[in-house]
Scaffold this active site. Structure first.
Site, PDB file in Angstrom:
ATOM      1  N   GLU A 155      -6.710   4.477   8.364  1.00  0.00           N
ATOM      2  CA  GLU A 155      -6.321   5.982   8.001  1.00  0.00           C
ATOM      3  C   GLU A 155      -7.875   6.531   7.585  1.00  0.00           C
ATOM      4  O   GLU A 155      -7.723   7.830   7.828  1.00  0.00           O
ATOM      5  CB  GLU A 155      -4.975   6.094   6.979  1.00  0.00           C
ATOM      6  CG  GLU A 155      -3.689   6.048   8.275  1.00  0.00           C
ATOM      7  CD  GLU A 155      -2.547   5.225   7.108  1.00  0.00           C
ATOM      8  OE1 GLU A 155      -2.770   5.001   5.713  1.00  0.00           O
ATOM      9  OE2 GLU A 155      -1.921   4.387   8.120  1.00  0.00           O
ATOM     10  N   HIS A 211      -9.411   0.409   5.155  1.00  0.00           N
ATOM     11  CA  HIS A 211      -8.127   1.182   5.560  1.00  0.00           C
ATOM     12  C   HIS A 211      -8.919   2.406   7.143  1.00  0.00           C
ATOM     13  O   HIS A 211      -9.102   3.341   6.673  1.00  0.00           O
ATOM     14  CB  HIS A 211      -6.972   1.911   4.836  1.00  0.00           C
ATOM     15  CG  HIS A 211      -5.640   1.496   5.704  1.00  0.00           C
ATOM     16  ND1 HIS A 211      -5.635   2.468   6.131  1.00  0.00           N
ATOM     17  CD2 HIS A 211      -4.416   0.823   5.035  1.00  0.00           C
ATOM     18  CE1 HIS A 211      -3.996   2.038   6.671  1.00  0.00           C
ATOM     19  NE2 HIS A 211      -3.487   1.542   6.000  1.00  0.00           N
ATOM     20  N   GLU A 252      -4.599  -4.908  10.675  1.00  0.00           N
ATOM     21  CA  GLU A 252      -4.050  -4.212  11.719  1.00  0.00           C
ATOM     22  C   GLU A 252      -4.122  -3.466  12.361  1.00  0.00           C
ATOM     23  O   GLU A 252      -4.846  -2.007  12.468  1.00  0.00           O
ATOM     24  CB  GLU A 252      -3.695  -2.486   9.755  1.00  0.00           C
ATOM     25  CG  GLU A 252      -3.962  -3.660   7.904  1.00  0.00           C
ATOM     26  CD  GLU A 252      -3.375  -2.477   7.541  1.00  0.00           C
ATOM     27  OE1 GLU A 252      -2.434  -2.661   6.879  1.00  0.00           O
ATOM     28  OE2 GLU A 252      -3.800  -1.902   7.846  1.00  0.00           O
ATOM     29  N   GLY A 269       2.765  -0.993   4.264  1.00  0.00           N
ATOM     30  CA  GLY A 269       3.090   0.118   3.854  1.00  0.00           C
ATOM     31  C   GLY A 269       4.329   0.542   4.185  1.00  0.00           C
ATOM     32  O   GLY A 269       4.786   0.276   2.019  1.00  0.00           O
ATOM     33  N   GLY A 270       5.236   1.077   4.380  1.00  0.00           N
ATOM     34  CA  GLY A 270       6.363   1.677   4.479  1.00  0.00           C
ATOM     35  C   GLY A 270       7.309   1.081   4.133  1.00  0.00           C
ATOM     36  O   GLY A 270       8.460   1.241   2.785  1.00  0.00           O
ATOM     37  N   SER A 274       3.898  -2.526  10.324  1.00  0.00           N
ATOM     38  CA  SER A 274       5.719  -2.527  10.601  1.00  0.00           C
ATOM     39  C   SER A 274       5.703  -3.626  10.103  1.00  0.00           C
ATOM     40  O   SER A 274       6.371  -4.118  10.958  1.00  0.00           O
ATOM     41  CB  SER A 274       5.927  -2.410  12.098  1.00  0.00           C
ATOM     42  OG  SER A 274       5.249  -0.905  11.953  1.00  0.00           O
ATOM     43  N   GLY A 297       3.189   2.411  10.938  1.00  0.00           N
ATOM     44  CA  GLY A 297       3.481   3.312  11.015  1.00  0.00           C
ATOM     45  C   GLY A 297       4.668   3.693  12.008  1.00  0.00           C
ATOM     46  O   GLY A 297       5.140   4.399  11.902  1.00  0.00           O
ATOM     47  N   ASN A 353       0.860  -1.261  -0.117  1.00  0.00           N
ATOM     48  CA  ASN A 353       0.198   0.157  -0.150  1.00  0.00           C
ATOM     49  C   ASN A 353       1.083   1.648  -0.022  1.00  0.00           C
ATOM     50  O   ASN A 353       1.536   1.416   1.101  1.00  0.00           O
ATOM     51  CB  ASN A 353      -0.544  -0.039   1.503  1.00  0.00           C
ATOM     52  CG  ASN A 353      -1.336   1.002   1.573  1.00  0.00           C
ATOM     53  OD1 ASN A 353      -1.792   2.280   0.822  1.00  0.00           O
ATOM     54  ND2 ASN A 353      -2.368   1.591   2.458  1.00  0.00           N
ATOM     55  N   TRP A 354       0.957   1.591  -1.159  1.00  0.00           N
ATOM     56  CA  TRP A 354       1.819   3.299  -1.396  1.00  0.00           C
ATOM     57  C   TRP A 354       1.249   3.750  -1.026  1.00  0.00           C
ATOM     58  O   TRP A 354       1.652   5.247  -0.426  1.00  0.00           O
ATOM     59  CB  TRP A 354       2.798   2.854  -3.122  1.00  0.00           C
ATOM     60  CG  TRP A 354       3.668   2.579  -3.421  1.00  0.00           C
ATOM     61  CD1 TRP A 354       3.795   0.848  -2.974  1.00  0.00           C
ATOM     62  CD2 TRP A 354       3.856   2.135  -4.123  1.00  0.00           C
ATOM     63  NE1 TRP A 354       4.649   0.653  -3.603  1.00  0.00           N
ATOM     64  CE2 TRP A 354       5.178   1.096  -4.854  1.00  0.00           C
ATOM     65  CE3 TRP A 354       3.933   3.297  -5.714  1.00  0.00           C
ATOM     66  CZ2 TRP A 354       5.200   0.652  -5.653  1.00  0.00           C
ATOM     67  CZ3 TRP A 354       4.461   3.512  -6.525  1.00  0.00           C
ATOM     68  CH2 TRP A 354       5.252   1.543  -6.535  1.00  0.00           C
ATOM     69  N   LYS A 355       0.323   4.235  -0.696  1.00  0.00           N
ATOM     70  CA  LYS A 355      -0.914   5.161   0.170  1.00  0.00           C
ATOM     71  C   LYS A 355      -0.040   6.542  -0.294  1.00  0.00           C
ATOM     72  O   LYS A 355      -0.688   6.021  -1.524  1.00  0.00           O
ATOM     73  CB  LYS A 355      -0.093   5.297   1.968  1.00  0.00           C
ATOM     74  CG  LYS A 355      -0.714   4.298   2.542  1.00  0.00           C
ATOM     75  CD  LYS A 355       0.469   4.548   4.037  1.00  0.00           C
ATOM     76  CE  LYS A 355      -0.044   2.911   4.694  1.00  0.00           C
ATOM     77  NZ  LYS A 355       0.415   2.939   6.654  1.00  0.00           N
TER      78      LYS A 355
HETATM   79  O1  LIG Z   1      -0.921   1.239   6.740  1.00  0.00           O
HETATM   80  C1  LIG Z   1      -0.612  -0.377   6.354  1.00  0.00           C
HETATM   81  C2  LIG Z   1      -1.148  -0.710   5.265  1.00  0.00           C
HETATM   82  O2  LIG Z   1      -1.622  -1.175   5.007  1.00  0.00           O
HETATM   83  C3  LIG Z   1       0.903  -1.099   7.004  1.00  0.00           C
HETATM   84  O3  LIG Z   1       1.967   0.297   6.418  1.00  0.00           O
HETATM   85  P1  LIG Z   1       3.503   0.183   7.394  1.00  0.00           P
HETATM   86  O4  LIG Z   1       3.985  -0.663   7.306  1.00  0.00           O
HETATM   87  O5  LIG Z   1       4.248   1.647   7.293  1.00  0.00           O
HETATM   88  O6  LIG Z   1       3.167   0.522   9.003  1.00  0.00           O
END
Ligand SMILES: O=C(CO)COP(=O)(O)O
Length: 251
Positions: free
Chosen positions: A101, A99, A169, A235-236, A214, A175, A12-14
């Site tokens: 977020e 998600h 999640e 994510g990251g 993470s 993050g 997920n590149w957000k």
């Molecule tokens: O929200 C995430 C994937 O959708 C997880 O993010 P991180 O891997 O950066 O913690």
């Protein structure tokens, strides 16, 4: 009865990724085509502005593409929004819905997430439905109840006939570099499996449950080996080809 589920790793590149990020996609495609064949399906959910590039550049390496959100409606006067049909039209096969977020930033409810998942299925996409507790909910021992309520409210009935994916999640792990213990991941994924099987009968055991929060090259092998963890939502660490490839290879 145990069902074998082929794992899936989604990035997920957000809100990260300009055209320059496509260099990382090219690098990842190179690693996937020259290295050992991946044991997981690989999906990248980039910003919508570069979705079609990901579809085309990823195709040679078997990388599939997904959206990060979709509207509940198929079309209409919704400035700035994207429908599931538009994502499908651009070549996406998956879409993340619910998600944390978006639940936090846009006040999305379980009912809206459910409607988005339904819209995704209607457009031929596979929704990746996200659930997860806050830190205070975990601390007060409510994590499993919170996730159970999110599952009940966010998964449409159509999941009995179509493919959906669940992503657990924990919000406090996103993050932050922190992850639940292996025991906590294992018991939450087992609890989710139980709910899916109770509601969707024979379909329940075959629904993928991803872990996200993470997930890194350093912890991927251990987390992805947990029973009922059928892949990851990253994510990251999905932004760098080398890190994402290491996670894919950890399956
Ligand atoms: O929200 C995430 C994937 O959708 C997880 O993010 P991180 O891997 O950066 O913690």
């Amino acid at each position: 009865m145990t069902t074998t589920i082929s794992p899936l790793i989604a990035g997920n590149w957000k809100m990260n990724g300009l055209r320059g990020s496509l260099d990382e996609l090219t690098a990842l495609a190179g690693m996937l085509t020259t290295g050992e064949a991946p044991r997981a399906l690989v999906v990248i959910c980039p910003p919508a502005t570069i979705l079609s590039e990901v579809v085309h550049q990823g195709a040679t390496a078997g990388i599939l593409a997904g959206g990060q959100d979709c509207h509940t409606e198929s079309h209409g006067a919704h400035t700035g929004d994207i429908s599931a049909g538009m994502l499908a039209d651009a070549g996406a096969q998956y879409v993340i819905v619910g998600h944390s977020e978006r639940r936090a930033d846009h006040g999305e409810t379980d009912a809206q997430v459910c409607a988005k998942a339904e819209a995704a299925i209607g457009a031929g996409l596979k929704p990746i439905i996200c659930v997860g507790e806050t830190e205070s909910q975990r601390d007060s021992g409510d994590a499993e109840n919170v996730v159970a309520a999110q599952l009940a409210g966010s998964i449409p009935e159509a999941a009995s006939q179509h493919e959906v994916i669940i992503a657990y999640e924990p919000i406090w792990a996103i993050g932050t570099g922190r992850t639940p213990t292996i025991e906590d991941i294992s018991s939450m994924h087992a609890a989710i499996r139980e709910k899916l099987t109770a509601r969707f009968a024979e379909k329940g055991p075959s629904i993928r449950i991803l872990y996200g929060g993470s997930l890194k090259p350093q912890n991927a092998r251990e987390i992805l080996a947990v029973e009922n963890v059928n892949g990851g939502l990253v994510g990251g660490a999905s932004l760098l080809a080398k890190d994402f490839y290491t996670i894919i290879s950890a399956v």
